[in-house]
Design a protein around this motif. Structure first.
Motif, PDB file in Angstrom:
ATOM      1  N   TYR A  18       0.840  -1.200   0.000  1.00  0.00           N
ATOM      2  CA  TYR A  18       0.000   0.000   0.000  1.00  0.00           C
ATOM      3  C   TYR A  18       0.872   1.246   0.000  1.00  0.00           C
ATOM      4  O   TYR A  18       0.565   2.235  -0.645  1.00  0.00           O
ATOM      5  N   LEU A  21       1.959   1.983  -3.429  1.00  0.00           N
ATOM      6  CA  LEU A  21       0.878   2.641  -4.167  1.00  0.00           C
ATOM      7  C   LEU A  21       0.808   4.124  -3.804  1.00  0.00           C
ATOM      8  O   LEU A  21       0.674   4.997  -4.671  1.00  0.00           O
ATOM      9  N   ILE A  25       1.144   7.565  -6.019  1.00  0.00           N
ATOM     10  CA  ILE A  25       0.205   8.695  -5.956  1.00  0.00           C
ATOM     11  C   ILE A  25       0.969   9.988  -5.679  1.00  0.00           C
ATOM     12  O   ILE A  25       0.720  11.035  -6.296  1.00  0.00           O
ATOM     13  N   LEU A  39      -6.739   8.219  -8.297  1.00  0.00           N
ATOM     14  CA  LEU A  39      -5.998   7.059  -7.797  1.00  0.00           C
ATOM     15  C   LEU A  39      -6.258   6.838  -6.314  1.00  0.00           C
ATOM     16  O   LEU A  39      -6.487   5.715  -5.867  1.00  0.00           O
ATOM     17  N   SER A  43      -8.139   3.711  -4.748  1.00  0.00           N
ATOM     18  CA  SER A  43      -7.419   2.787  -3.870  1.00  0.00           C
ATOM     19  C   SER A  43      -8.107   2.643  -2.515  1.00  0.00           C
ATOM     20  O   SER A  43      -8.149   1.561  -1.942  1.00  0.00           O
ATOM     21  N   MET A  46     -11.116   0.436  -3.105  1.00  0.00           N
ATOM     22  CA  MET A  46     -10.693  -0.955  -3.197  1.00  0.00           C
ATOM     23  C   MET A  46     -10.469  -1.534  -1.804  1.00  0.00           C
ATOM     24  O   MET A  46     -10.950  -2.620  -1.476  1.00  0.00           O
ATOM     25  N   LEU A  47      -9.743  -0.778  -0.980  1.00  0.00           N
ATOM     26  CA  LEU A  47      -9.414  -1.233   0.375  1.00  0.00           C
ATOM     27  C   LEU A  47     -10.686  -1.531   1.162  1.00  0.00           C
ATOM     28  O   LEU A  47     -10.863  -2.622   1.720  1.00  0.00           O
TER      29      LEU A  47
END
Lengths: 263, 232
Positions: A18, A21, A25, A39, A43, A46-47
């Motif tokens: 993470y 990621l 970003i 983004l 994200s 998604m989490l």
């Protein structure tokens, strides 16, 4: 032969990816690419979504009750119907009935056939199989359905003169709209056909990769992938066919006229 | 000579819902008789409801009120597909199906799984001023005026008892328009077909029509014989 010594993925490992990621970003922001907000939101979604699904699956697996499994399948189906309808920009009379009926019948029949006749699940509602398999079938059918519905509505609107000319010569509405129906069905199947053709060469499919990672013998994983791909294609074709067959009728009255005229 | 009306329309009203949700009256209690073997012209300014009458007669849409009868029986007693074959409509803007001119002429027959009757083609091509050399050409390559004539031939070949023409000569030069209409007027008399001609061209209408109906704001404001007008 199965190896079950799956490498554990701890919170620290998760935090590490993470973090990567977040680094991307940060880089996007620093370079003013303008995508960092999307983004970040994606994200976080998604989490949250995957964590929620993980907990829901955990509860359902431990409940091990048919009603709980069916409830989840119903929720998946309703979300798929809503997402399909939302993607169709043109007007389509009775769209919820058409899309809902097609997804319910198409996905329901193929999931049942696959789980009972091919895999032979015992108990029939075994959530470890039924939920992910139904998820793949519903997800792919949703893509096919929205393409079928979107394209059908667009073709019928674009081909209005052609269809009215055919109607004026005494053709039935289904015959007059046949070119639109064929174009919509073709469009719906394109992604599935492409995916089948590219499978194994351009990319390794997710389910197969997952099975191999979790220790399944590669050839067994391949057999699973081939059969799921076949049943996905059948389901996409069936739901798309139901959508175009039922959908085309929804544009016309029983007297073979276009429904409601709006200037 | 004209006998009893093939089509009798009584009290026909039609309103259309517009984009803003309001309703606009297109036809307001229209009475209409159409006879076989004669030309009935519908004239009037654009927006008067002329094209809507043709669409109602072909059952591409239905009236909100009133009744249409074909040979003394309500339209409802026939299947809409039968009505459309017996009461043929030629839309103003011709649409050509993919393929050749011949494919277009055979379109309705092929879709019914029938063959085009052999004998009819040359006579129909002649009436519509369709050159037989066009038959194997892609229909969409023709000019709009040529397409308009092919579209007329396509409907005539479908053997309608009543023929509805919406501005059939709008894309034709004056000579071709005269040639097509005069041959058509003869043809419908020998074949005993009723012809409804929608046009904004008063001169053309009074020259070929046996009956002239003038529409204004959805109502028939004048009925007269074509000859009366020509004598003016």
């Amino acid at each position: 032969m199965q190896r079950t010594d799956l490498v554990d993925l701890g919170l620290v490992d998760l935090g590490l990816v993470y973090g990567l990621l977040l680094l991307v970003i940060g880089l996007a922001r620093w370079n003013r690419f303008g995508q960092e907000k999307d983004l970040l939101i994606a994200s976080v979604r998604m989490l949250v979504q995957l964590l929620a699904v993980g907990y829901v699956l955990k509860i359902i697996f431990s409940l091990d009750r048919p009603w709980a499994v069916l409830l989840i399948l119903l929720v998946m189906l309703l979300v798929a119907i809503q997402m399909t309808v939302a993607r169709v920009r043109q007007r389509m009379p009775g769209i919820y009935r058409v899309v809902g009926g097609a997804l319910f019948l198409g996905c329901g029949c193929t999931t049942f056939l696959f789980c009972q006749l091919v895999i032979g699940l015992t108990p029939w509602y075994d959530p470890r199989y039924l939920i992910p398999l139904a998820g793949m079938i519903i997800g792919n059918s949703m893509t096919g359905s929205s393409l079928a519905a979107e394209r059908l509505a667009a073709e019928i609107s674009d081909r209005r003169e052609e269809i009215e000319t055919a109607l004026s010569l005494g053709l039935s509405s289904v015959k007059a709209a046949q070119p639109a129906v064929h174009a919509a069905f073709r469009a719906a199947l394109i992604p599935t056909v492409n995916a089948m053709a590219a499978m194994g060469i351009v990319f390794l499919p997710g389910m197969m990769t997952g099975q191999i990672l979790s220790g399944t013998e590669p050839l067994l994983a391949v057999r699973y992938q081939i059969s799921i791909m076949c049943i996905i294609t059948v389901s996409v074709a069936l739901t798309s066919a139901l959508i175009v067959w039922q959908g085309v009728r929804s544009f016309f009255t029983p007297a073979h006229q276009f429904r409601e005229e709006v200037d | 000579m004209a006998g009893a009306a093939a089509i009798a329309a009584r009290g026909i009203s039609r309103a259309r819902i517009q984009a803003d949700g309001s309703s606009r009256v297109i036809l307001d209690r229209v009475d209409l008789d159409i006879r076989r073997g004669v030309v009935t012209a519908l004239i009037g300014p654009s927006g008067a409801g002329k094209s809507t009458i043709l669409r109602l007669l072909n059952r591409l849409e239905d009236a909100d009120a009133g009744e249409f009868q074909l040979d003394g029986k309500s339209f409802e007693d026939y299947s809409p597909l039968e009505i459309r074959r017996r009461i043929g409509l030629v839309i103003q803007k011709p649409f050509m199906f993919p393929g050749t001119v011949r494919d277009n002429l055979e379109y309705a027959y092929r879709s019914r799984g029938e063959d085009l009757p052999d004998g009819k083609l040359p006579a129909v091509l002649d009436v519509c001023s369709v050159d037989p050399s066009w038959l194997d050409q892609p229909a969409r390559k023709l000019s709009v005026g040529q397409q308009q004539r092919v579209s007329l031939a396509r409907t005539l070949l479908n053997a309608p008892e009543i023929l509805l023409l919406d501005e059939p000569t709008s894309s034709l030069d004056p000579q071709t328009a005269e040639a097509v209409l005069s041959r058509l007027a003869d043809w419908i008399k020998t074949e005993n077909i009723g012809l409804v001609l929608v046009t904004h061209d008063h001169r053309l209408a009074s020259r070929y029509a046996d009956y002239l109906l003038e529409l204004r704001d959805g109502r028939i404001v004048e009925k007269r014989n074509g000859d009366d007008d020509a004598a003016d």
